[in-house]
Write a protein that holds these residues in place. Structure first.
Motif, short mmCIF file in Angstrom:
data_model
loop_
_atom_site.label_atom_id
_atom_site.label_comp_id
_atom_site.label_asym_id
_atom_site.label_seq_id
_atom_site.Cartn_x
_atom_site.Cartn_y
_atom_site.Cartn_z
N SER A 119 9.13 -2.18 -0.83
CA SER A 119 10.31 -2.27 0.00
C SER A 119 11.42 -3.10 -0.65
O SER A 119 11.59 -3.10 -1.86
CB SER A 119 9.92 -2.85 1.37
OG SER A 119 11.01 -2.78 2.25
N ARG A 148 10.31 1.10 6.98
CA ARG A 148 8.85 1.24 7.07
C ARG A 148 8.44 1.28 8.53
O ARG A 148 9.17 0.82 9.41
CB ARG A 148 8.15 0.09 6.34
CG ARG A 148 8.49 -1.27 6.87
CD ARG A 148 8.04 -2.38 5.91
NE ARG A 148 8.22 -3.72 6.46
CZ ARG A 148 9.38 -4.37 6.48
NH1 ARG A 148 10.46 -3.80 5.98
NH2 ARG A 148 9.45 -5.58 7.00
N LEU A 187 0.46 -0.25 7.84
CA LEU A 187 1.61 0.49 7.34
C LEU A 187 1.29 1.98 7.30
O LEU A 187 0.36 2.40 6.61
CB LEU A 187 1.98 -0.01 5.95
CG LEU A 187 3.22 0.62 5.30
CD1 LEU A 187 4.48 0.24 6.06
CD2 LEU A 187 3.33 0.20 3.84
N GLN A 191 6.36 4.31 4.51
CA GLN A 191 7.23 3.48 3.67
C GLN A 191 8.24 4.39 2.99
O GLN A 191 7.86 5.32 2.28
CB GLN A 191 6.42 2.73 2.61
CG GLN A 191 7.25 2.00 1.57
CD GLN A 191 7.94 0.76 2.14
OE1 GLN A 191 7.27 -0.20 2.53
NE2 GLN A 191 9.26 0.79 2.20
#
Length: 851
Positions: free
Chosen positions: A633, A599, A607, A610
């Protein structure tokens, strides 16, 4: 009174002229002045940082080194040092300092020296963001007007914070946070007063005042800063005197790297640049989190380096780096004085844990050496006795008996500490690579591309396509299982003589070693890595069908030779490509995609990327393009696999993108089982029928869930080991960068006894030890996989010699796995061997077999 009136009139005229002058100047430059309101939302260029999965800093990339800090994070003395030096009336003036300007004007008028500036911190900020450093009146006018505008838009604290983060301080360090790291390897709150004064003195001329380039200039400037701090009552007289006495000690520090994975970091850098472009990648403060964990990566790096040291020491000592003086002849030279030796050693660059030293004296079985840090150490016989002379890759000299057989005073050598004692060493001549990945997701757990990134940035794990040798055989055998063969099928292990009509020569593939067992079961042939059996199996399947099967494992067709040498490993693959192929066996038949970036966060911690891995999971549904899966994740993946291993349904299992199935679960299971035999062997040792597979050294791990395959190419130019269980695949490669150079052989070294391995270098001897060392750490807390048999697999008792069904219940029989429906239908007849060859064997070969 008349004179007073005249003076007042002149003052009024001067004031009017000044106002008009200022107005005219502003009117002249106002169209060129940028909008300072953009400083309210300024984004400082910060480098890209790369982290391990457990949060350790792996590397950072960017032209400007910057560690942004808030004013609250900076020590008060650091702020006071800059105020005392650069702008003592910062909190009182409106952006420009009239008193400072008058003082500078007086200096210019009296000395004609224009070097003394009168720029306030706000003016410097304006110049750093919007202007150049050209010394022209018009630039100074723009600077003043911009400073006034900035003071209206930002508070004093905001201006000071921007300035202390923006200012250039030399060696690509921008801001006080980066300067503290670059010059002293510290955070700002760890700086001492004298170090603070050095940094505060840099803005005037960072290139000539920095302590790395000129400690003397840095000391003189530091003392001026300390004097101004004392005058401003920021420090006491005692603090001032103590700081004046402090030595200037500094060297250029890199980023505070806490995890050594330079080859991984470079892979990440290339991928991020490809994704976002260089400008954004290097300046947007990206935080890239990888799939690599520090303990596993450290284990891989140590395993590769120690294995190369071991290989190098087996093949002998190639001699010192240099001979500084020589005293063993009639014209003996005088030894260098220690001060000169220390200067010489300081100029040498170290490599990994190899340190430079000079031999001062030798005794019977010890040597006294001087290190670069001035330390005198003793090399014991345990650290010297390996060093017989290197003659060639295939020959070594006699074992030394005393230290003088190896070293003489004046020799510049390399030494390292092996955890127990110091020992003589050298930079390994051979190269190596290691890859470990999660076969269920493709996440790379560890990757090492060579002995040292500082020595060579060529990543052998991803860039070096080398012949894979016998590590190709499990894929050949897998194709055979798809075309009617079983692990119990009998194939003739006998020499092959194939006349090539077109070339006019005979092709004679041979086993290594040249031992032939005659009729042999497929499982045993794979475990013993029988070359001629691999050739016969590929003939039975067909070349085109074999290549088509190998493509399913992700191998590019152009890397697969279209001839029978393919069955012996003439294909050239990278260690990562081979790891991905073996992952298909490990995960039950799915082709995953290797990846290293998990990521990415932007500078604000949001973020922005990802990775969505395709999972080897029979219960997972592939999402449509309109409804992509969203994963949390590694935590969510771990939870999912734990549920699947427990036989439970997961709420996320239908939302995960599934990897494509390229091999049946039953085929993958059978190859895994056969490769376990490569480690544990077979037969009955008590009855004299026991035998070892080529990977028997891996028995030291004491795990029955491991499968593995050795690989060695012609003349031992490439050596491999590929080993795995359902949770981890590891690939080890050792060879020379010169693909034409053989790894050779090592003869017995009488000094080392059982502590060494001699003979021809091969996958089992050369590549496997690194894999074992790695797995000892990587699998330390990894529970053993349960021995689960998939549906569609049966187990029946067979005769160990013929592969047919057996009614015996002793050492002559064994249980074997079969795809349901492929079990043998006949029983072995006691006392009369019944061989059923699965390929056509010419009579001449049968005669040779039974001769």
């Amino acid at each position: 009174m008349s004179w007073l009136k005249k003076i007042l009139i002149l003052c009024l005229i001067g004031l009017v002229v000044a106002i008009l002058g200022v107005a005219a100047a502003y009117w002249y430059v106002k169209d060129d002045l940028p909008d300072v309101r953009q400083l309210q939302d300024v984004r400082l260029q910060t480098p890209m940082r790369v982290f391990t999965a457990d949060g350790e800093l792996m590397s950072q990339f960017g032209e400007q080194r910057r560690i942004p800090l808030t004013l609250d994070q900076m020590p008060p003395q650091l702020i006071e040092a800059f105020l005392a030096t650069e702008d003592s009336r910062f909190y009182d003036h409106p952006g420009f300092d009239v008193i400072g300007m008058m003082r500078a004007a007086i200096v210019v008028a009296s000395t004609r020296d224009a070097t003394q500036g009168a720029s306030t911190i706000t003016q410097q900020l304006a110049r750093n963001f919007f202007l150049t450093r050209e010394k022209k009146i018009i630039r100074k006018i723009k600077e003043i007007f911009l400073a006034v505008k900035i003071e209206r838009v930002l508070s004093k604290d905001e201006i000071l914070e921007l300035y202390l983060n923006k200012i250039e301080l030399g060696h690509r360090a921008f801001g006080v946070g980066a300067a503290a790291q670059v010059y002293f390897g510290k955070t700002v709150d760890e700086l001492t007063l004298d170090e603070i004064a050095i940094i505060a003195g840099l803005p005037q001329a960072p290139s000539v005042l920095n302590p790395v380039r000129s400690p003397t200039n840095a000391r003189n400037r530091r003392n001026i800063v300390l004097g101004r701090m004392l005058t401003m009552n920021y420090i006491t007289e005692q603090e001032y005197r103590e700081a004046l006495q402090a030595p200037v000690i500094s060297r250029r520090h890199g980023a505070q790297i806490t995890a050594s994975a330079p080859y991984v970091a470079e892979m990440v850098r290339q991928q991020v640049v490809d994704m976002y472009g260089e400008d954004f990648a290097y300046s947007a403060g990206l935080q890239v989190h990888t799939t690599v964990s520090k303990p596993i990566q450290d284990a891989a790096r140590r395993a590769v380096q120690q294995n190369l040291y071991d290989y190098d020491e087996r093949h002998g000592y190639r001699g010192p780096e240099a001979k500084l003086w020589q005293q063993d002849d009639e014209e003996g030279q005088d030894a260098w004085p220690e001060s000169e030796l220390l200067r010489y050693l300081a100029e040498q660059s170290s490599l990994e844990d190899l340190l430079h030293a000079v031999v001062l004296a030798t005794e019977e079985q010890t040597a006294q050496v001087l290190m670069a840090d001035g330390q005198h150490i003793t090399l014991p016989w345990e650290g010297l006795k390996w060093a017989r002379s290197f003659i060639s890759d295939h020959r070594q000299g006699h074992a030394p008996r005393q230290a003088t057989d190896i070293l003489q005073p004046g020799m510049h050598i390399r030494v390292r500490h092996n955890g127990e004692h110091w020992q003589l060493s050298q930079v390994p001549a051979a190269s190596s690579a290691f890859v470990a990945m999660d076969p269920n997701t493709g996440a790379i757990q560890a990757l090492v591309g060579g002995f040292s990134f500082a020595q060579s940035q060529f990543n052998r794990a991803t860039q070096a396509k080398r012949q894979v040798g016998s590590t190709i055989k499990p894929f050949i055998y897998s194709a055979a299982l798809e075309h009617g063969y079983t692990l119990a099928s009998i194939v003739n292990d006998a020499p092959i003589h194939h006349w090539d009509q077109g070339a006019g020569i005979a092709w004679r593939p041979r086993n290594s070693p040249a031992v032939y067992d005659g009729p042999i079961r497929v499982r045993e042939a794979l475990a013993k890595s029988k070359n001629v059996v691999s050739v016969r199996l590929m003939r039975g399947v067909g070349l085109d069908e074999t290549i088509a099967h190998l493509r399913n494992f992700g191998f590019a067709e152009q890397d697969l030779p279209r001839n029978e040498t393919l069955s012996l490993g003439s294909a050239s693959l990278t260690p990562l490509e081979l790891a991905n192929g073996y992952a298909v066996f490990a995960n039950g038949g799915y082709l995953v995609d290797p990846y290293v970036i998990d990521r990415i966060y932007n500078e604000e911690g949001e973020l922005i990327y990802q990775h969505q891995p395709r999972i080897a999971c029979p219960k997972c549904q592939q999402e449509t393009a309109e409804q992509p899966a969203e994963l949390d994740s590694e935590a969510q993946l771990a939870q999912l696999f734990a549920a699947l291993d427990a036989g439970q349904e997961s709420s996320d299992s239908t939302a995960l993108p599934a990897a494509p199935r390229v091999l049946s679960e039953q085929n993958a299971f059978l190859i895994r089982e056969a490769l376990k035999t490569s480690i544990w062997g077979g037969g009955n040792w008590n009855r004299g029928t026991g035998w070892n597979g080529t990977a028997w050294r891996a028995q030291s791990l004491q795990r029955r869930d491991l499968s593995g395959k050795t690989g060695t190419t012609n003349d031992s130019k490439d050596t491999w080991f590929a080993g795995f269980n359902r949770q981890l695949v590891g690939i080890s490669w050792v060879g020379f960068d010169d693909a034409n150079r053989s790894l050779g052989r090592a003869t017995w070294n009488a000094n080392l006894g059982r502590d060494q391995s001699s003979g021809l270098e091969a996958g089992a001897r050369t590549a496997l030890p690194a894999w074992i060392s790695f797995m000892q750490v990587a699998m330390q807390d990894m529970p053993a996989d349960p021995a689960e048999t998939p549906s569609g697999i049966s187990s029946v008792r067979i005769d160990a010699e013929t592969g047919l069904l057996s009614r015996a219940n002793d050492h002559t029989s064994m249980f074997e796995f079969f795809m349901r429906g492929t079990e043998p239908s006949q029983h072995a007849q006691p006392g009369s061997p019944s061989f059923s060859f699965d390929d056509e064997v010419p009579d001449t070969e049968l005669l040779e077999l039974f001769d």
